[in-house]
Design a protein around this motif. Structure first.
Motif, PDB file in Angstrom:
ATOM      1  N   ALA A 225       0.911  -1.198   0.019  1.00  0.00           N
ATOM      2  CA  ALA A 225       0.069   0.222   0.082  1.00  0.00           C
ATOM      3  C   ALA A 225       0.894   1.385   0.026  1.00  0.00           C
ATOM      4  O   ALA A 225       1.930   1.224   0.654  1.00  0.00           O
ATOM      5  CB  ALA A 225      -0.821  -0.112   1.244  1.00  0.00           C
ATOM      6  N   LYS A 226       0.443   2.340  -0.728  1.00  0.00           N
ATOM      7  CA  LYS A 226       1.260   3.456  -0.787  1.00  0.00           C
ATOM      8  C   LYS A 226       0.456   4.525  -0.448  1.00  0.00           C
ATOM      9  O   LYS A 226      -0.499   4.747  -1.098  1.00  0.00           O
ATOM     10  CB  LYS A 226       1.876   3.600  -2.267  1.00  0.00           C
ATOM     11  CG  LYS A 226       2.256   4.879  -2.360  1.00  0.00           C
ATOM     12  CD  LYS A 226       2.733   5.090  -4.033  1.00  0.00           C
ATOM     13  CE  LYS A 226       2.880   6.416  -4.250  1.00  0.00           C
ATOM     14  NZ  LYS A 226       3.769   7.237  -3.463  1.00  0.00           N
ATOM     15  N   ASN A 227       0.951   5.515   0.496  1.00  0.00           N
ATOM     16  CA  ASN A 227       0.531   6.801   0.835  1.00  0.00           C
ATOM     17  C   ASN A 227       1.609   7.710   0.922  1.00  0.00           C
ATOM     18  O   ASN A 227       2.211   7.613   2.061  1.00  0.00           O
ATOM     19  CB  ASN A 227      -0.611   7.013   1.816  1.00  0.00           C
ATOM     20  CG  ASN A 227      -1.257   8.364   1.853  1.00  0.00           C
ATOM     21  OD1 ASN A 227      -1.418   8.811   0.859  1.00  0.00           O
ATOM     22  ND2 ASN A 227      -1.057   8.710   3.102  1.00  0.00           N
ATOM     23  N   ALA A 228       2.061   8.723  -0.108  1.00  0.00           N
ATOM     24  CA  ALA A 228       3.102   9.734   0.241  1.00  0.00           C
ATOM     25  C   ALA A 228       4.565   9.027   0.546  1.00  0.00           C
ATOM     26  O   ALA A 228       5.395   9.814   0.785  1.00  0.00           O
ATOM     27  CB  ALA A 228       2.835  10.439   1.428  1.00  0.00           C
ATOM     28  N   SER A 229       4.676   7.777   0.048  1.00  0.00           N
ATOM     29  CA  SER A 229       6.140   7.648   0.131  1.00  0.00           C
ATOM     30  C   SER A 229       6.246   6.600  -1.091  1.00  0.00           C
ATOM     31  O   SER A 229       5.316   5.841  -1.649  1.00  0.00           O
ATOM     32  CB  SER A 229       6.391   6.316   1.322  1.00  0.00           C
ATOM     33  OG  SER A 229       6.412   7.037   2.423  1.00  0.00           O
ATOM     34  N   PRO A 230       7.402   6.679  -1.722  1.00  0.00           N
ATOM     35  CA  PRO A 230       7.519   6.113  -3.003  1.00  0.00           C
ATOM     36  C   PRO A 230       7.531   4.379  -3.214  1.00  0.00           C
ATOM     37  O   PRO A 230       7.801   3.934  -2.342  1.00  0.00           O
ATOM     38  CB  PRO A 230       8.800   6.647  -3.551  1.00  0.00           C
ATOM     39  CG  PRO A 230       9.625   6.691  -2.379  1.00  0.00           C
ATOM     40  CD  PRO A 230       8.776   7.055  -1.371  1.00  0.00           C
ATOM     41  N   MET A 231       6.869   4.060  -4.339  1.00  0.00           N
ATOM     42  CA  MET A 231       6.861   2.728  -4.539  1.00  0.00           C
ATOM     43  C   MET A 231       6.439   2.426  -5.998  1.00  0.00           C
ATOM     44  O   MET A 231       5.799   2.994  -6.721  1.00  0.00           O
ATOM     45  CB  MET A 231       5.425   2.062  -3.853  1.00  0.00           C
ATOM     46  CG  MET A 231       5.340   0.395  -4.169  1.00  0.00           C
ATOM     47  SD  MET A 231       3.911  -0.148  -3.257  1.00  0.00           S
ATOM     48  CE  MET A 231       4.333   0.049  -1.482  1.00  0.00           C
ATOM     49  N   VAL A 232       7.409   1.369  -6.489  1.00  0.00           N
ATOM     50  CA  VAL A 232       7.130   1.059  -7.920  1.00  0.00           C
ATOM     51  C   VAL A 232       7.072  -0.561  -7.825  1.00  0.00           C
ATOM     52  O   VAL A 232       7.764  -1.216  -7.075  1.00  0.00           O
ATOM     53  CB  VAL A 232       8.644   1.370  -8.782  1.00  0.00           C
ATOM     54  CG1 VAL A 232       8.514   2.919  -9.025  1.00  0.00           C
ATOM     55  CG2 VAL A 232       9.858   0.831  -8.313  1.00  0.00           C
ATOM     56  N   ILE A 233       6.626  -1.202  -9.108  1.00  0.00           N
ATOM     57  CA  ILE A 233       6.529  -2.670  -9.263  1.00  0.00           C
ATOM     58  C   ILE A 233       7.198  -2.984 -10.439  1.00  0.00           C
ATOM     59  O   ILE A 233       7.143  -2.119 -11.523  1.00  0.00           O
ATOM     60  CB  ILE A 233       4.895  -3.010  -9.485  1.00  0.00           C
ATOM     61  CG1 ILE A 233       4.101  -2.374  -8.202  1.00  0.00           C
ATOM     62  CG2 ILE A 233       4.880  -4.567  -9.574  1.00  0.00           C
ATOM     63  CD1 ILE A 233       4.170  -3.151  -7.074  1.00  0.00           C
ATOM     64  N   GLY A 234       8.117  -3.887 -10.379  1.00  0.00           N
ATOM     65  CA  GLY A 234       8.915  -4.415 -11.671  1.00  0.00           C
ATOM     66  C   GLY A 234       8.250  -5.687 -12.017  1.00  0.00           C
ATOM     67  O   GLY A 234       8.077  -6.339 -11.369  1.00  0.00           O
TER      68      GLY A 234
ATOM     69  N   GLY B 249       7.046 -14.463 -14.904  1.00  0.00           N
ATOM     70  CA  GLY B 249       6.926 -15.483 -13.892  1.00  0.00           C
ATOM     71  C   GLY B 249       7.637 -14.940 -12.645  1.00  0.00           C
ATOM     72  O   GLY B 249       7.807 -15.936 -11.793  1.00  0.00           O
ATOM     73  N   GLU B 250       7.825 -13.722 -12.358  1.00  0.00           N
ATOM     74  CA  GLU B 250       8.304 -13.144 -11.094  1.00  0.00           C
ATOM     75  C   GLU B 250       7.717 -11.678 -10.983  1.00  0.00           C
ATOM     76  O   GLU B 250       7.615 -11.127 -12.273  1.00  0.00           O
ATOM     77  CB  GLU B 250       9.710 -13.264 -11.125  1.00  0.00           C
ATOM     78  CG  GLU B 250      10.713 -12.629 -12.209  1.00  0.00           C
ATOM     79  CD  GLU B 250      11.952 -13.090 -11.919  1.00  0.00           C
ATOM     80  OE1 GLU B 250      12.398 -13.926 -11.190  1.00  0.00           O
ATOM     81  OE2 GLU B 250      12.800 -12.615 -12.716  1.00  0.00           O
ATOM     82  N   ASN B 251       7.887 -11.175  -9.917  1.00  0.00           N
ATOM     83  CA  ASN B 251       7.428  -9.714  -9.985  1.00  0.00           C
ATOM     84  C   ASN B 251       8.100  -9.146  -8.723  1.00  0.00           C
ATOM     85  O   ASN B 251       8.620  -9.864  -7.752  1.00  0.00           O
ATOM     86  CB  ASN B 251       6.048  -9.393  -9.826  1.00  0.00           C
ATOM     87  CG  ASN B 251       5.141  -9.767 -11.138  1.00  0.00           C
ATOM     88  OD1 ASN B 251       5.547  -9.250 -12.366  1.00  0.00           O
ATOM     89  ND2 ASN B 251       4.106 -10.530 -11.024  1.00  0.00           N
ATOM     90  N   PHE B 252       8.450  -7.997  -8.586  1.00  0.00           N
ATOM     91  CA  PHE B 252       9.355  -7.220  -7.838  1.00  0.00           C
ATOM     92  C   PHE B 252       8.402  -6.036  -7.269  1.00  0.00           C
ATOM     93  O   PHE B 252       7.542  -5.273  -7.985  1.00  0.00           O
ATOM     94  CB  PHE B 252      10.555  -6.637  -8.280  1.00  0.00           C
ATOM     95  CG  PHE B 252      11.410  -7.658  -8.951  1.00  0.00           C
ATOM     96  CD1 PHE B 252      12.479  -8.342  -8.292  1.00  0.00           C
ATOM     97  CD2 PHE B 252      11.115  -8.026 -10.227  1.00  0.00           C
ATOM     98  CE1 PHE B 252      13.307  -9.334  -9.001  1.00  0.00           C
ATOM     99  CE2 PHE B 252      11.741  -9.157 -10.808  1.00  0.00           C
ATOM    100  CZ  PHE B 252      12.771  -9.680 -10.002  1.00  0.00           C
ATOM    101  N   ILE B 253       8.721  -5.511  -5.988  1.00  0.00           N
ATOM    102  CA  ILE B 253       8.246  -4.325  -5.469  1.00  0.00           C
ATOM    103  C   ILE B 253       9.295  -3.550  -4.851  1.00  0.00           C
ATOM    104  O   ILE B 253      10.321  -4.294  -4.352  1.00  0.00           O
ATOM    105  CB  ILE B 253       7.245  -4.457  -4.163  1.00  0.00           C
ATOM    106  CG1 ILE B 253       5.789  -5.267  -4.515  1.00  0.00           C
ATOM    107  CG2 ILE B 253       6.959  -3.286  -3.463  1.00  0.00           C
ATOM    108  CD1 ILE B 253       5.214  -5.495  -3.565  1.00  0.00           C
ATOM    109  N   ALA B 254       9.650  -2.258  -5.119  1.00  0.00           N
ATOM    110  CA  ALA B 254      10.860  -1.497  -4.363  1.00  0.00           C
ATOM    111  C   ALA B 254      10.335  -0.072  -4.461  1.00  0.00           C
ATOM    112  O   ALA B 254       9.373   0.446  -4.750  1.00  0.00           O
ATOM    113  CB  ALA B 254      12.005  -1.590  -5.487  1.00  0.00           C
ATOM    114  N   SER B 255      11.395   0.601  -3.626  1.00  0.00           N
ATOM    115  CA  SER B 255      11.166   1.995  -3.203  1.00  0.00           C
ATOM    116  C   SER B 255      11.529   2.835  -4.779  1.00  0.00           C
ATOM    117  O   SER B 255      10.920   3.723  -4.939  1.00  0.00           O
ATOM    118  CB  SER B 255      12.180   2.551  -2.002  1.00  0.00           C
ATOM    119  OG  SER B 255      11.726   1.897  -1.044  1.00  0.00           O
ATOM    120  N   ASP B 256      12.292   2.529  -5.259  1.00  0.00           N
ATOM    121  CA  ASP B 256      12.740   3.000  -6.488  1.00  0.00           C
ATOM    122  C   ASP B 256      13.133   2.019  -7.437  1.00  0.00           C
ATOM    123  O   ASP B 256      13.605   0.829  -7.256  1.00  0.00           O
ATOM    124  CB  ASP B 256      13.489   4.109  -6.425  1.00  0.00           C
ATOM    125  CG  ASP B 256      14.837   3.758  -5.973  1.00  0.00           C
ATOM    126  OD1 ASP B 256      15.343   2.930  -6.627  1.00  0.00           O
ATOM    127  OD2 ASP B 256      15.580   4.991  -5.434  1.00  0.00           O
TER     128      ASP B 256
END
Ligand code: AGP
Length: 607
Positions: free
Chosen positions: A173-182, A186-193
């Motif tokens: 979940a995101k509110n006012a802090s950065p987040m991206v999905i890669g 067959g695989e996925n990522f979440i990260a701050s940038d």
């Protein structure tokens, strides 16, 4: 601040999480940890200090598995310690968090009253308790449980949650802090940038405020907090992963200092139109005729760039400019509204104070232009128009190439405005534009002469304080020189307008105080030399930054660093580089942690 990363797929998660955290360590390095699921339960490994400590710990306590989350922390609530390191696990729920839960005191009381036992001082642990309680109340779907718990939380956050009882998905979940999905195969990522996952994928979904994301190895579902689905097309990132590597340099900061000629050239690409003696800013489309005033809002180094922007825009476009510290701007009910163009300058595009200033300005009817280095970061997305500096990823906490490219952006903006409102004569625009095109070579010349700064750093580095002086557009450069020295060498330094020295700081001067004076040729030169003489008369040690060909300054200064001759408007871009190098080498001789100086983080996402 803090960096978050998550992985779900078929590969071992831990090396991918550590690889991602390595790229995010600039966001905080008080502690680090991972939670990785296998064989029915997740294993949390975390510890105080830098990522290396975690890597050492993982050698003794491996965390195998193909789904996991990782975190690197910049402490807000709770001191840096093993217990306060993320992930926080309550029952089957592991949580990582970047941000601040503002109602944490009330939540802690409420949870304690309901019997919760806490194992850390953090606000993040409270969110893990909240989800655990929802799950134990019978809600088995993790996405629903997270959504329900979010309703009790106020503040800034990028959360990622993993559930031992449903180890196929991560919920974020995101509110006012950065987040991206890669997005992978067959695989996925979440990260701050994006830098955290660039080595694995370039297909990126940028997450917006108020979004809830559920990722499995084959799917990504985005909804708002009410559960309404949202569609998003991935963007392809063109930065190469190599740009986020040290490339043989001892530190990122040194690499980034050396990258400045290339970074400036990239900022100029497609923007200089020599056929029309104009600047091409198609992406901005400002209604120039209706701009009555420009207000810059920014923090730190970006604030210093804005002060140079004031000098340039007032000089070339004759539009009144004010420059505000973003952290002060909204707390005094600023007079801002239609007719004002607010320019928000932020390397990261994530600085919370600058973001809050943008919201304030927009709320009062002003138009906002963002100048940022990070494409699709929060501030440009919030603004009406975005101008990207294209410096490439800046990893060193001390900003260098982002600053010089911000300055180039200021010159471009000033010419653009001046050409449109008729205040800048075509011939002067032509001169400046052709000088801009020569600038990368001149910067290379300065960077290539770094050896002299190394010698000076060794000679003056043992000093316990420094004074930096400049006039006009060199005053912000004096401020920037002092900031650079402070943040990486921990030596106290003051930047002062040279004319102000006699109103106070002159009392500091004795034979032990190095005084760095910015004295390039120009209308202020004579006055600056007079200030130098005042320092000299009090036995201060003078290091002057002067224009090549200046044979007089050696008569007063103890040391002279010569820089190439450029137009007055471009001088700050050239004169700051010796100051960056001086700070770098002083810090290097002192042996400080240059890329990750104590107490700092690259992106300041708390107010
Ligand atoms: C620069 O060396 C600093 N680390 C810091 O002052 C920085 O410029 C400031 O935090 C603003 O960051 P931003 O440009 O990403 O908004």
């Amino acid at each position: 601040m803090c960096g978050i990363v998550g992985y779900v797929g078929a590969r071992q998660a831990t090396p991918l999480l550590i690889g991602g955290l390595r790229k995010l360590e600039y966001r905080g390095y008080d502690s680090a940890g991972v939670s990785v699921w296998s064989n029915g339960a997740s294993r949390v490994v975390r510890c105080r200090g830098k990522l290396q400590n975690l890597e050492d710990k993982l050698l003794k306590e491996p965390a195998p598995g193909t789904i996991g989350i990782g975190h690197t922390r910049w402490a807000t609530h709770g001191r840096p310690s093993d217990e306060n390191a993320h992930p926080h696990k309550v029952g089957a729920i592991s949580v990582i968090h970047n941000g601040i839960i503002e109602n944490h005191l009330a939540l802690r009381q409420e949870l304690a009253a309901a019997g919760a036992k806490f194992s850390s001082e953090t606000d993040t642990e409270l969110f893990a308790h909240l989800i655990d309680r929802v799950v134990r109340s019978g809600v088995k779907d993790l996405t629903t449980a997270v959504r329900t718990a979010l309703a009790k939380v106020h503040g800034a956050y990028a959360f990622v949650v993993m559930d031992d009882d449903d180890p196929t998905k991560l919920v974020a979940a995101k509110n006012a802090s950065p987040m991206v999905i890669g997005l992978g195969d067959g695989e996925n990522f979440i990260a701050s940038d994006v830098t955290a996952i660039l080595a694995e994928t370039r297909k990126i979904l940028f997450i917006e405020e108020g979004e809830l994301i559920t990722i499995t190895k084959d799917s990504v579902a985005i909804t708002d907090f009410e559960g309404r689905p949202k569609q998003r097309e991935p963007k392809i990132i063109t930065w190469s992963a190599m740009q986020a590597e040290k490339g043989g340099f001892k530190h990122f900061m040194l690499k980034e200092i050396h990258e400045q000629p290339r970074a400036v050239a990239d900022t100029l690409v497609g923007r200089v139109d020599l056929e029309r003696d104009d600047v091409n800013l198609d992406e901005v489309k400002l209604d120039v005729a209706n701009i009555k005033r420009i207000i810059f809002v920014a923090c730190g180094t970006s604030y210093h760039a804005s002060l140079v922007g004031e000098f340039l825009i007032e000089g070339l476009a004759r539009i009144p400019v004010e420059v505000e510290l973003a952290s002060e701007f909204r707390y005094r009910d600023p007079i801002v509204g239609p007719g004002d163009l607010v320019v928000a300058v932020s390397q990261s595009g994530e600085t919370a104070d600058t973001m809050a200033a943008v919201r304030e300005a927009k709320g009062k009817g002003a138009k906002v232009l963002a100048i940022s280095n990070v494409v699709e970061s929060s501030i440009p997305r919030l603004a009406d128009y975005a101008f990207y500096t294209h410096a490439g990823p800046e990893i060193g906490v001390a900003s260098t190439k982002a600053f010089t490219t911000q300055l180039v952006s200021m010159v471009l903006l000033a010419i653009y405005l001046g050409r449109r409102n008729g205040k800048l004569p075509q011939a002067r625009a032509r001169e400046l534009l052709s000088e801009l095109l020569q600038l990368p070579n001149k910067l290379k010349d300065v960077v290539d002469h770094g050896a002299q700064l190394q010698v000076l750093a060794r000679r003056y580095g043992p000093a316990t304080g420094f004074l930096f002086l400049g006039r006009g557009a060199q005053y912000p450069i004096a401020l920037e020189g002092a900031l650079k020295l402070k943040e990486i060498s921990y030596i106290h330094a003051e930047g002062y307008a040279a004319g102000e020295m006699k109103h106070g700081p002159i009392a500091l001067i004795d034979e032990h105080l190095p005084v760095v004076v910015l004295a390039p040729r120009g209308p202020n030169y004579e006055k600056v030399v007079s200030n130098l003489s005042e320092v000299k008369a009090r036995q201060g040690k003078i290091l002057a930054i002067a224009t090549r060909g200046d044979t007089d300054i050696g008569g007063v200064a103890d040391e002279v660093v010569l820089i190439p001759d450029v137009a007055i408007e471009l001088q700050p871009i050239v004169s700051v580089i010796p100051l960056q190098m001086l700070s770098y080498y002083v810090a290097d001789f002192k042996g400080t942690d240059i890329d990750q100086p104590r107490n700092l983080a690259k992106s300041v996402t708390v107010e």
